[in-house]
Design a protein around this motif. Structure first.
Motif, PDB file in Angstrom:
ATOM      1  N   GLN A 639       0.831  -1.206   0.000  1.00 42.78           N
ATOM      2  CA  GLN A 639       0.000   0.000   0.000  1.00 42.78           C
ATOM      3  C   GLN A 639       0.863   1.253   0.000  1.00 42.78           C
ATOM      4  O   GLN A 639       0.354   2.366   0.093  1.00 42.78           O
ATOM      5  CB  GLN A 639      -0.908   0.013   1.241  1.00 42.78           C
ATOM      6  N   GLY A 640       2.171   1.092  -0.065  1.00 47.67           N
ATOM      7  CA  GLY A 640       3.077   2.247  -0.099  1.00 47.67           C
ATOM      8  C   GLY A 640       3.400   2.753   1.295  1.00 47.67           C
ATOM      9  O   GLY A 640       3.853   3.885   1.436  1.00 47.67           O
ATOM     10  N   GLY A 641       3.194   1.972   2.309  1.00 45.88           N
ATOM     11  CA  GLY A 641       3.465   2.431   3.685  1.00 45.88           C
ATOM     12  C   GLY A 641       4.631   1.679   4.300  1.00 45.88           C
ATOM     13  O   GLY A 641       5.396   1.037   3.603  1.00 45.88           O
ATOM     14  N   TRP A 642       4.731   1.848   5.615  1.00 41.62           N
ATOM     15  CA  TRP A 642       5.814   1.167   6.327  1.00 41.62           C
ATOM     16  C   TRP A 642       5.280   0.712   7.678  1.00 41.62           C
ATOM     17  O   TRP A 642       4.260   1.213   8.182  1.00 41.62           O
ATOM     18  CB  TRP A 642       7.031   2.053   6.509  1.00 41.62           C
ATOM     19  N   ILE A 643       5.996  -0.236   8.256  1.00 44.73           N
ATOM     20  CA  ILE A 643       5.579  -0.723   9.579  1.00 44.73           C
ATOM     21  C   ILE A 643       6.808  -0.798  10.475  1.00 44.73           C
ATOM     22  O   ILE A 643       7.897  -1.156  10.021  1.00 44.73           O
ATOM     23  CB  ILE A 643       4.876  -2.093   9.464  1.00 44.73           C
ATOM     24  N   THR A 644       6.651  -0.344  11.702  1.00 42.73           N
ATOM     25  CA  THR A 644       7.776  -0.396  12.650  1.00 42.73           C
ATOM     26  C   THR A 644       7.324  -1.074  13.947  1.00 42.73           C
ATOM     27  O   THR A 644       6.128  -1.128  14.244  1.00 42.73           O
ATOM     28  CB  THR A 644       8.289   1.011  13.007  1.00 42.73           C
ATOM     29  N   LEU A 645       8.328  -1.511  14.645  1.00 45.79           N
ATOM     30  CA  LEU A 645       8.065  -2.158  15.944  1.00 45.79           C
ATOM     31  C   LEU A 645       8.853  -1.439  17.019  1.00 45.79           C
ATOM     32  O   LEU A 645      10.050  -1.200  16.863  1.00 45.79           O
ATOM     33  CB  LEU A 645       8.489  -3.641  15.870  1.00 45.79           C
ATOM     34  N   GLU A 646       8.133  -1.055  18.081  1.00 44.26           N
ATOM     35  CA  GLU A 646       8.837  -0.491  19.263  1.00 44.26           C
ATOM     36  C   GLU A 646       8.561  -1.427  20.423  1.00 44.26           C
ATOM     37  O   GLU A 646       7.396  -1.607  20.808  1.00 44.26           O
ATOM     38  CB  GLU A 646       8.278   0.894  19.596  1.00 44.26           C
ATOM     39  N   SER A 647       9.635  -1.982  20.923  1.00 43.22           N
ATOM     40  CA  SER A 647       9.417  -2.940  22.022  1.00 43.22           C
ATOM     41  C   SER A 647      10.691  -3.173  22.806  1.00 43.22           C
ATOM     42  O   SER A 647      11.791  -3.097  22.251  1.00 43.22           O
ATOM     43  CB  SER A 647       8.910  -4.272  21.447  1.00 43.22           C
ATOM     44  N   GLN A 648      10.490  -3.405  24.111  1.00 39.40           N
ATOM     45  CA  GLN A 648      11.608  -3.836  24.955  1.00 39.40           C
ATOM     46  C   GLN A 648      11.087  -4.991  25.790  1.00 39.40           C
ATOM     47  O   GLN A 648       9.888  -5.008  26.108  1.00 39.40           O
ATOM     48  CB  GLN A 648      12.043  -2.683  25.873  1.00 39.40           C
ATOM     49  N   PRO A 649      11.967  -5.887  26.083  1.00 37.15           N
ATOM     50  CA  PRO A 649      11.483  -7.024  26.888  1.00 37.15           C
ATOM     51  C   PRO A 649      10.815  -6.534  28.172  1.00 37.15           C
ATOM     52  O   PRO A 649      11.354  -5.655  28.848  1.00 37.15           O
ATOM     53  CB  PRO A 649      12.775  -7.793  27.222  1.00 37.15           C
ATOM     54  N   GLY A 650       9.615  -7.072  28.441  1.00 37.01           N
ATOM     55  CA  GLY A 650       8.871  -6.730  29.663  1.00 37.01           C
ATOM     56  C   GLY A 650       8.067  -5.459  29.563  1.00 37.01           C
ATOM     57  O   GLY A 650       7.339  -5.095  30.477  1.00 37.01           O
ATOM     58  N   LYS A 651       8.187  -4.768  28.470  1.00 35.98           N
ATOM     59  CA  LYS A 651       7.476  -3.485  28.395  1.00 35.98           C
ATOM     60  C   LYS A 651       6.466  -3.459  27.263  1.00 35.98           C
ATOM     61  O   LYS A 651       6.039  -2.386  26.831  1.00 35.98           O
ATOM     62  CB  LYS A 651       8.471  -2.349  28.219  1.00 35.98           C
ATOM     63  N   GLY A 652       6.087  -4.608  26.818  1.00 29.23           N
ATOM     64  CA  GLY A 652       5.081  -4.652  25.742  1.00 29.23           C
ATOM     65  C   GLY A 652       5.667  -4.361  24.373  1.00 29.23           C
ATOM     66  O   GLY A 652       6.848  -4.058  24.245  1.00 29.23           O
ATOM     67  N   ALA A 653       4.802  -4.476  23.401  1.00 28.32           N
ATOM     68  CA  ALA A 653       5.253  -4.207  22.019  1.00 28.32           C
ATOM     69  C   ALA A 653       4.247  -3.288  21.341  1.00 28.32           C
ATOM     70  O   ALA A 653       3.033  -3.380  21.572  1.00 28.32           O
ATOM     71  CB  ALA A 653       5.377  -5.515  21.241  1.00 28.32           C
ATOM     72  N   LYS A 654       4.780  -2.372  20.539  1.00 26.74           N
ATOM     73  CA  LYS A 654       3.879  -1.440  19.841  1.00 26.74           C
ATOM     74  C   LYS A 654       4.215  -1.474  18.338  1.00 26.74           C
ATOM     75  O   LYS A 654       5.316  -1.114  17.925  1.00 26.74           O
ATOM     76  CB  LYS A 654       4.086  -0.026  20.389  1.00 26.74           C
ATOM     77  N   PHE A 655       3.248  -1.964  17.571  1.00 28.67           N
ATOM     78  CA  PHE A 655       3.421  -1.950  16.120  1.00 28.67           C
ATOM     79  C   PHE A 655       2.779  -0.691  15.570  1.00 28.67           C
ATOM     80  O   PHE A 655       1.632  -0.381  15.908  1.00 28.67           O
ATOM     81  CB  PHE A 655       2.759  -3.188  15.477  1.00 28.67           C
ATOM     82  N   ARG A 656       3.519   0.020  14.774  1.00 27.98           N
ATOM     83  CA  ARG A 656       2.933   1.206  14.134  1.00 27.98           C
ATOM     84  C   ARG A 656       3.042   1.047  12.618  1.00 27.98           C
ATOM     85  O   ARG A 656       4.090   0.668  12.105  1.00 27.98           O
ATOM     86  CB  ARG A 656       3.683   2.470  14.574  1.00 27.98           C
ATOM     87  N   PHE A 657       1.924   1.306  11.955  1.00 26.92           N
ATOM     88  CA  PHE A 657       1.990   1.211  10.483  1.00 26.92           C
ATOM     89  C   PHE A 657       1.179   2.352   9.870  1.00 26.92           C
ATOM     90  O   PHE A 657       0.283   2.907  10.497  1.00 26.92           O
ATOM     91  CB  PHE A 657       1.495  -0.157   9.993  1.00 26.92           C
ATOM     92  N   THR A 658       1.547   2.704   8.629  1.00 28.11           N
ATOM     93  CA  THR A 658       0.815   3.775   7.941  1.00 28.11           C
ATOM     94  C   THR A 658      -0.094   3.155   6.890  1.00 28.11           C
ATOM     95  O   THR A 658       0.177   2.071   6.359  1.00 28.11           O
ATOM     96  CB  THR A 658       1.778   4.743   7.214  1.00 28.11           C
ATOM     97  N   TRP A 659      -1.155   3.900   6.623  1.00 27.43           N
ATOM     98  CA  TRP A 659      -2.153   3.439   5.637  1.00 27.43           C
ATOM     99  C   TRP A 659      -2.623   4.658   4.842  1.00 27.43           C
ATOM    100  O   TRP A 659      -2.945   5.673   5.440  1.00 27.43           O
ATOM    101  CB  TRP A 659      -3.332   2.780   6.380  1.00 27.43           C
ATOM    102  N   PRO A 660      -2.608   4.576   3.531  1.00 22.44           N
ATOM    103  CA  PRO A 660      -2.969   5.773   2.742  1.00 22.44           C
ATOM    104  C   PRO A 660      -4.381   6.263   2.997  1.00 22.44           C
ATOM    105  O   PRO A 660      -5.301   5.464   3.125  1.00 22.44           O
ATOM    106  CB  PRO A 660      -2.805   5.308   1.290  1.00 22.44           C
ATOM    107  N   ALA A 661      -4.537   7.596   3.094  1.00 19.09           N
ATOM    108  CA  ALA A 661      -5.855   8.186   3.341  1.00 19.09           C
ATOM    109  C   ALA A 661      -6.733   8.073   2.112  1.00 19.09           C
ATOM    110  O   ALA A 661      -7.947   8.022   2.213  1.00 19.09           O
ATOM    111  CB  ALA A 661      -5.703   9.643   3.755  1.00 19.09           C
TER     112      ALA A 661
END
Lengths: 677, 137
Positions: A639-661
């Protein structure tokens, strides 16, 4: 001045001749050059009018020059002749007048039978005073031998030493010898200058005797040939005039005289004689006339002797010989009948006068030549301009044609380039077509593969599963605990294999199956997904407030959310957990985040989680295939976007991705832009 | 409920799948005559009596697999629907393919149902039971 004119005219003529010669050479040259090329000939032919004009101008100029000169000359001649005639007339009149004096004496003697010395003197004195040209006036009676004594006697009454004398050839004057007739000078005036003449017998003077005889024969006034006058240096020529006087009827002559008179109808009594200086007569005649540049030459035509030359008063210091030999263009000639002689009068102009005005002729020449020059220049400039224009036209035409050909060449080149471009385009299209065919074929192959996989891989798997089922079912009592567990493991591995195949199929289907776009309410979509996933007890999914509605592929977005949420649920690691879905509006896209509060993922695995078949846990654990996150990454990136992961052991994980409007532009439109036809 | 004397034809090349169907029928006590054809060509021959005994009367239901050797299920459907005699036979597609393409193709020939073969026999059993139970008319 004449000299100047001469040189000027000569040089002009020379220049003209040179011009004409060069003109002829040009013409000749042109003739020669005509043969090698027509172009050269045409160039010279173009200058033909110039030559014509020049030639006409020259001819006309010369003609008019001639005409004007002739006219001028004629004019001068006419003027000169008129003036000469006038002058000659005046001179003639003066001569007549002078001669009239002698005639008067004759008339006087004719009228008076006796004229004494005193009367004679009284009678002629005024005439002599009046007329300077008169050198002497005499009365010469005819005396016969018999009368000599009586004559001498009576003459001595008035003039004592009077005797009839004669001039010897030696020049001595002696008493006349005997002869039949004596012609002694009885009276002479003015006496002082002429006293030698008194008593001189004219029979001894050949010239006068002849004259007297002639006048006696004709009975008319006669003029002698020229005589040389004494004591005069310049005007030394003179002439003698004789008029016969006859015996009057009332006064009959003496008997002796009668005898001699018998032979003739009238008896000659004597002669009235005058001696004149020609020069004086002429000068007297002309002295009152206005100054004119004419020399007048007098000569006696009868015996071709020079008489006198009147030098124009305009002349000074010239001597006579020079005048006589001066050649002259203009001569006025007239004969005068003077007392039985023919005098030739020649009038010549002195140099410088009665000169035809050369200026006017030369004015014509100069004017005509300059006019010709101007006209020729003008015509040649016209011709030159025409030629120039023609040349210019030729040049421009040549330029135009060269430009034209250049343009044509360029057009050809462009066409060739276009052709090449078209060919290249065709080739490109062909290649694109080949590639797309190939791509299509590969996609088909893949599809075929997927189909085969879904069918042919799953079928034996299903058979294995069924057979295992049936074995355990049929041999339920006979199986040992160990065998039963092994069958269960078999079932489990078959299930896992099935899941892998399903995941693989799904992964390969992404992008292959394009869903339609529709207005998607993400909140609604998420609620559906959460419902279908049915989170275990103790897990909640919290939705943010800013979840948008957008036009997109509902299925794909759903797959992403579903995989991320189920991933969060599966790998939370705890009994209780919370998953939070939020959204942030960026400029042209939305940024969604799916965060859990689970065990988290160590940084070194952040990249690995998105790779296919990569799991962070043992294969035995659950139905984790390692396809889910790879699938998500693939969809987002497609879709022309990107996805990233922010996570540290024990502190959960956060996936962020973009989606065209907005949905991406249709690729077909791009095609049109790239290959306009 | 399906009449017990109405024949059912199964067109299936996989022996285990044939066994699955037979077992499921047995489990659900379905005793209708079951004709088994291993390929579409075989099935047509049987239905028309070409070179072998003709199935007469024709079966009331055909269970059709799509992935068949020599003649695919879709081709078979096409041929069948063109045959005046046989065109009205009810057909249930029983296949392992979940491809939308296959699904569309099958429904184009007016099949009565499209069933993706369940992975486990238990499920399959349930499915067969449901189909036959739901069969009215």
């Amino acid at each position: 001045m004449n000299f100047l004119f001469g040189t000027f005219g000569k040089s002009l003529l020379l220049a003209m001749r040179r011009f004409i010669i060069s003109l002829m050479q040009l013409m000749k040259g042109s003739g020669e050059q005509t043969f090698p090329s027509f172009r050269m000939g045409s160039i010279w032919w173009g200058y033909f009018p110039v030559f014509l004009v020049a030639l006409l101008g020259l001819t006309n100029t010369l003609y008019f020059f001639r005409q004007v000169s002739d006219w001028e000359r004629q004019q001068v001649t006419t003027n000169f002749n008129a003036a000469s005639r006038d002058w000659v007339l005046v001179v003639q009149r003066e001569i007549e007048f002078a001669l009239a004096t002698t005639r008067d004496i004759a008339s006087y003697f004719e009228a008076s039978p006796r004229v004494g010395r005193r009367e004679f003197r009284k009678f002629v004195e005024p005439a002599i005073k009046r007329h300077a040209a008169i050198k002497a006036l005499q009365w010469i009676p005819v005396v016969s031998r018999e009368e000599r004594e009586t004559f001498e006697q009576s003459s001595r009454l008035s003039f004592p030493p009077y005797t009839i004398r004669q001039k010897e050839s030696s020049g001595d004057i002696v008493p006349a010898t005997n002869r039949d007739i004596y012609l002694p000078v009885l009276y002479v005036q003015p006496y002082l200058q002429n006293k030698d003449l008194l008593g001189l017998d004219m029979t001894s003077d050949r010239t006068i005797f002849e004259l007297l005889l002639r006048s006696g024969d004709t009975g008319e006034l006669q003029v002698s040939e020229r005589i040389t006058l004494d004591g005069e240096s310049e005007k030394r020529f003179g002439f003698v005039v004789s008029v016969p006087v006859y015996q009057s009827d009332e006064d009959p002559p003496v008997s002796e005289e009668d005898e001699s008179a018998e032979t003739e109808p009238r008896v000659i009594r004597g002669f009235a004689v005058g001696i004149y200086n020609i020069g004086d007569i002429v000068e007297l005649a002309l002295q009152n006339l206005s100054v004119g540049g004419i020399d007048i030459h007098f000569s006696d035509e009868s015996n071709n002797t020079y008489l006198y030359t009147h030098k124009s008063r305009l002349r000074s210091g010239d001597n006579q010989d020079e005048i006589k030999h001066m050649p002259s263009r203009l001569v006025y000639s007239q004969t005068l009948a003077v007392g039985g002689r023919q005098w030739r009068v020649l009038c010549t102009p002195i140099p410088g006068s009665y000169q035809p005005d050369a200026w006017s002729g030369w004015f014509v020449v100069v004017g005509g030549l300059s006019f010709t020059l101007l006209l020729t220049t003008y015509v040649s400039s016209l011709v030159g301009r025409a030629k120039k224009v023609k040349q210019l036209v030729d040049l421009r035409t040549a330029e135009l044609s060269s430009t034209n050909s250049a343009l044509n060449n360029e057009i050809k080149e462009r066409k060739a380039a276009e052709q090449r471009l078209t060919e290249l385009n065709d080739l490109l299209e062909y290649r694109v077509a080949v590639r797309s065919t190939e791509a299509e074929r590969r996609a088909k192959d893949l599809e075929q593969f997927a189909y085969v996989a879904s069918h042919d891989l799953k079928a034996p798997l299903r058979a294995i599963a069924n057979l295992a089922d049936w074995i355990s079912e049929d041999l339920e009592e006979k199986l040992t605990e160990e065998s039963r567990e092994q069958l269960a493991l078999l079932q489990d591995r078959v299930q896992r294999m099935n899941a892998l195949i399903e995941g693989l199929l799904e992964y390969s289907r992404v992008g292959r199956i394009a869903g339609g776009h529709s207005l998607v309410d993400t909140r609604e979509l998420l609620e559906e997904i959460i419902d279908s996933l049915s989170p275990p007890k103790g897990f909640t999914v919290k939705l943010g407030n800013d979840l948008p509605k957008l036009h997109t592929d509902r299925l794909l977005l759903g797959q992403v959310f579903s995989n991320l949420i189920s991933n969060g649920l599966k790998h939370h690691g705890g009994k209780k957990g919370q998953i939070k879905v939020e959204c942030r509006k960026m400029r042209r896209f939305y940024e969604f985040s799916v965060a859990d509060n689970g065990v988290g993922i160590p940084a070194e695995y952040h990249k690995k989680v998105f790779m296919i078949f990569q799991t962070l846990q043992a294969k035995d654990y659950g139905s984790n295939t390692g396809i889910g996150l790879a699938l998500v990454k693939k969809i987002v990136e497609e879709q022309g976007g990107w996805i990233t992961l922010e996570s540290q052991p024990g502190k959960g994980a956060k996936f962020r991705f973009t989606w065209p409007a907005e949905p991406a532009a249709k690729p077909e439109a791009d095609d049109e832009l790239i290959f306009p036809v | 409920m399906l009449d017990s004397d109405v024949g059912i034809m199964l067109i299936e090349d996989d022996r285990v799948d044939v066994m699955t169907v037979q077992r499921a029928f047995k489990k659900n006590r379905i005793n209708n005559p079951l004709y088994i054809a291993r390929t579409g060509v075989d099935a047509l021959d049987m239905l028309k009596g070409n070179g072998q005994e003709k199935v007469d009367p024709p079966p009331g239901l055909i269970l059709l697999d799509l992935n068949l050797p020599r003649m695919s299920g879709i081709e078979f459907l096409e041929r069948l629907r063109q045959d005046r005699e046989l065109q009205n036979i009810r057909i249930i597609v029983l296949t392992s393919s979940n491809e939308p393409r296959d699904r569309e193709a099958a429904f184009k020939y007016e099949v009565d149902d499209y069933i993706v073969k369940p992975h486990s026999f238990e499920e399959f059993n349930r499915v067969i039971a449901t189909i036959l139970a739901c069969w009215d008319d």
